[in-house]
Design an enzyme around this catalytic site. Structure first.
Site, PDB file in Angstrom:
ATOM      1  N   SER A 239      22.724  -3.174 -25.192  1.00 47.98           N
ATOM      2  CA  SER A 239      22.580  -4.008 -26.394  1.00 47.98           C
ATOM      3  C   SER A 239      23.538  -5.198 -26.436  1.00 47.98           C
ATOM      4  O   SER A 239      23.113  -6.299 -26.803  1.00 47.98           O
ATOM      5  CB  SER A 239      22.756  -3.153 -27.651  1.00 47.98           C
ATOM      6  OG  SER A 239      21.682  -2.256 -27.740  1.00 47.98           O
TER       7      SER A 239
ATOM      8  N   LYS B 112      21.472   7.916 -36.271  1.00 53.35           N
ATOM      9  CA  LYS B 112      20.379   7.196 -36.943  1.00 53.35           C
ATOM     10  C   LYS B 112      19.995   7.834 -38.289  1.00 53.35           C
ATOM     11  O   LYS B 112      19.573   7.145 -39.204  1.00 53.35           O
ATOM     12  CB  LYS B 112      19.147   7.113 -36.040  1.00 53.35           C
ATOM     13  CG  LYS B 112      19.338   6.153 -34.867  1.00 53.35           C
ATOM     14  CD  LYS B 112      18.058   5.970 -34.087  1.00 53.35           C
ATOM     15  CE  LYS B 112      18.285   5.139 -32.849  1.00 53.35           C
ATOM     16  NZ  LYS B 112      17.064   4.905 -32.073  1.00 53.35           N
TER      17      LYS B 112
HETATM   18  P1  NDP Z   1      14.280  13.853 -29.817  1.00 51.27           P
HETATM   19  O1  NDP Z   1      15.299  14.773 -29.246  1.00 51.27           O
HETATM   20  O2  NDP Z   1      14.319  13.508 -31.261  1.00 51.27           O
HETATM   21  O3  NDP Z   1      12.799  14.470 -29.541  1.00 51.27           O
HETATM   22  C1  NDP Z   1      12.468  14.984 -28.281  1.00 51.27           C
HETATM   23  C2  NDP Z   1      10.986  15.255 -28.197  1.00 51.27           C
HETATM   24  O4  NDP Z   1      10.667  15.572 -26.846  1.00 51.27           O
HETATM   25  C3  NDP Z   1      10.503  16.421 -29.049  1.00 51.27           C
HETATM   26  O5  NDP Z   1       9.204  16.134 -29.493  1.00 51.27           O
HETATM   27  C4  NDP Z   1      10.515  17.580 -28.039  1.00 51.27           C
HETATM   28  O6  NDP Z   1       9.596  18.612 -28.360  1.00 51.27           O
HETATM   29  C5  NDP Z   1      10.035  16.865 -26.809  1.00 51.27           C
HETATM   30  N1  NDP Z   1      10.437  17.498 -25.547  1.00 51.27           N
HETATM   31  C6  NDP Z   1      11.669  17.579 -25.013  1.00 51.27           C
HETATM   32  N2  NDP Z   1      11.638  18.190 -23.821  1.00 51.27           N
HETATM   33  C7  NDP Z   1      10.342  18.521 -23.581  1.00 51.27           C
HETATM   34  C8  NDP Z   1       9.659  19.170 -22.516  1.00 51.27           C
HETATM   35  N3  NDP Z   1      10.320  19.618 -21.443  1.00 51.27           N
HETATM   36  N4  NDP Z   1       8.324  19.332 -22.610  1.00 51.27           N
HETATM   37  C9  NDP Z   1       7.651  18.876 -23.694  1.00 51.27           C
HETATM   38  N5  NDP Z   1       8.234  18.250 -24.745  1.00 51.27           N
HETATM   39  C10 NDP Z   1       9.566  18.075 -24.685  1.00 51.27           C
HETATM   40  O7  NDP Z   1      14.336  12.553 -28.884  1.00 51.27           O
HETATM   41  P2  NDP Z   1      13.902  11.051 -29.298  1.00 51.27           P
HETATM   42  O8  NDP Z   1      12.640  11.142 -30.054  1.00 51.27           O
HETATM   43  O9  NDP Z   1      15.056  10.359 -29.901  1.00 51.27           O
HETATM   44  O10 NDP Z   1      13.662  10.363 -27.855  1.00 51.27           O
HETATM   45  C11 NDP Z   1      12.496  10.613 -27.087  1.00 51.27           C
HETATM   46  C12 NDP Z   1      12.437   9.679 -25.896  1.00 51.27           C
HETATM   47  O11 NDP Z   1      12.308   8.323 -26.319  1.00 51.27           O
HETATM   48  C13 NDP Z   1      13.695   9.693 -25.001  1.00 51.27           C
HETATM   49  O12 NDP Z   1      13.270   9.644 -23.657  1.00 51.27           O
HETATM   50  C14 NDP Z   1      14.427   8.427 -25.377  1.00 51.27           C
HETATM   51  O13 NDP Z   1      15.210   7.947 -24.301  1.00 51.27           O
HETATM   52  C15 NDP Z   1      13.237   7.494 -25.670  1.00 51.27           C
HETATM   53  N6  NDP Z   1      13.592   6.366 -26.561  1.00 51.27           N
HETATM   54  C16 NDP Z   1      13.453   5.092 -26.082  1.00 51.27           C
HETATM   55  C17 NDP Z   1      13.738   4.001 -26.869  1.00 51.27           C
HETATM   56  C18 NDP Z   1      13.587   2.618 -26.303  1.00 51.27           C
HETATM   57  O14 NDP Z   1      14.011   1.642 -26.952  1.00 51.27           O
HETATM   58  N7  NDP Z   1      12.960   2.453 -25.147  1.00 51.27           N
HETATM   59  C19 NDP Z   1      14.196   4.146 -28.262  1.00 51.27           C
HETATM   60  C20 NDP Z   1      14.285   5.540 -28.703  1.00 51.27           C
HETATM   61  C21 NDP Z   1      13.999   6.594 -27.853  1.00 51.27           C
HETATM   62  P3  NDP Z   1      10.018  19.826 -29.346  1.00 51.27           P
HETATM   63  O15 NDP Z   1       9.832  19.290 -30.744  1.00 51.27           O
HETATM   64  O16 NDP Z   1       9.084  20.890 -29.000  1.00 51.27           O
HETATM   65  O17 NDP Z   1      11.451  20.148 -29.042  1.00 51.27           O
END
Ligand code: NDP
Length: 278
Positions: A16, A65
């Site tokens: 950033s 956040k």
């Molecule tokens: P969270 O921890 O809030 O959510 C994670 C999600 O991934 C949940 O839905 C979880 O499911 C699921 N999950 C995790 N591991 C697995 C797996 N092995 N198999 C299936 N589902 C899985 O993370 P965020 O929402 O904050 O981030 C998600 C992604 O988005 C990350 O890769 C992050 O880097 C990316 N991101 C990118 C941004 C950008 O600007 N490019 C901005 C914000 C995020 P469950 O509910 O079942 O645990």
């Protein structure tokens, strides 16, 4: 000089400061932007101190956040719906909280990648913070259908209930990976963190419609596990989330400075940098 910051923990690898410095130089704005590490139990103190020292606004990243949402005295509609804030603007009497992550995703898809969403069938994988932030901006693009699928099915269903008043004419459904058999989608967006652990999602190989687009919010130089899987399933159009990162920053910058920077040159520079560090 007007001061801005990224506040999170950790922040040392954040792109950033580089992105905002490039936006400032491109738009000839006099400002500074630093990365500020907040102690895990000291987010609000860090914000208060930065504001007292003359800070004008801050981006907020993991894990603050949701806390930033409570700290804001006013919220934009998209931040309220996301339940999370990634942009704070310090005003005379107020702290305005916004969430630019979802609009960053939508702008990257529609403008940078020429992937329209209106009237298309869209699949969103995941129901964590990133998926939640994306839902309102995605629904605003008026897709024909929006399906949320998550490993923990109840989380996807809860999101559907929370956002269904904003679905308009879009067919809006939620379920688990096993419910996907027989369905095809024009755009598949991975908002799970499975790619971070290099894990493959339990997706059927035939979910992609003809000429479908695959998008992973995660980014790295070698291709994420989700995008590698999509390519093996025959998808020819795909992208990681580096453009989303730049676009959410551009949206914050526009909010703070009243001028929208162009993201293309900054995105190319970051892409080169990412490739050279691999
Ligand atoms: P969270 O921890 O809030 O959510 C994670 C999600 O991934 C949940 O839905 C979880 O499911 C699921 N999950 C995790 N591991 C697995 C797996 N092995 N198999 C299936 N589902 C899985 O993370 P965020 O929402 O904050 O981030 C998600 C992604 O988005 C990350 O890769 C992050 O880097 C990316 N991101 C990118 C941004 C950008 O600007 N490019 C901005 C914000 C995020 P469950 O509910 O079942 O645990």
């Amino acid at each position: 000089m007007d001061r801005y910051a990224l506040i999170g923990n950790p922040v040392e690898h954040s792109k950033s400061p580089l992105i905002h410095a490039a936006f400032a130089s491109q738009t000839r704005q006099e400002l500074s932007y630093q990365a500020l590490l907040a102690p895990l139990d000291g987010f609000s103190d860090t914000v208060r101190m930065f504001r007292a020292e003359g800070g004008r606004g801050a981006n907020i990243t993991v894990p603050f956040k949701i806390e930033a949402c409570s700290l804001a005295t006013r919220l934009t509609e998209r931040a309220k719906l996301a339940g999370a804030v990634n942009t704070l603007t310090f005003m005379d009497d107020d702290i305005l909280g916004d969430n630019t992550d979802g609009i960053g995703l939508v702008r990257d898809l529609i403008i940078n990648l020429a992937c329209p969403l209106a009237s298309r069938h869209v699949l969103l994988l995941g129901a964590g913070g990133a998926a939640r932030g994306a839902l309102f901006p995605l629904l605003q693009t008026k897709p024909a259908s929006l399906t949320i699928v998550n490993r923990t099915v109840e989380r996807a269903q809860k999101l559907r209930s929370a956002f269904s008043p904003h679905a308009g004419q879009t067919t809006f459904t939620a379920g688990g990976f096993k419910d996907l058999g027989g369905w095809e989608f024009d755009v598949v967006i991975n908002a799970t963190s499975a790619s971070l652990q290099n894990e493959t999602l339990p997706l059927p190989g035939n979910i992609f419609a003809h000429d479908a687009f695959a998008y992973d919010m995660m980014y790295n130089a070698s291709g994420t596990s989700f995008l590698n899987w999509a390519r093996a399933a025959g998808v020819a159009r795909f992208s990681d989330g580096l453009g989303m990162l730049v676009e959410q920053a551009a949206e914050s910058f526009a909010l703070w400075r009243g001028v929208r920077p162009s993201s293309a040159s900054v995105l190319s520079k970051l892409r080169l940098q990412l490739a050279s560090h691999d």
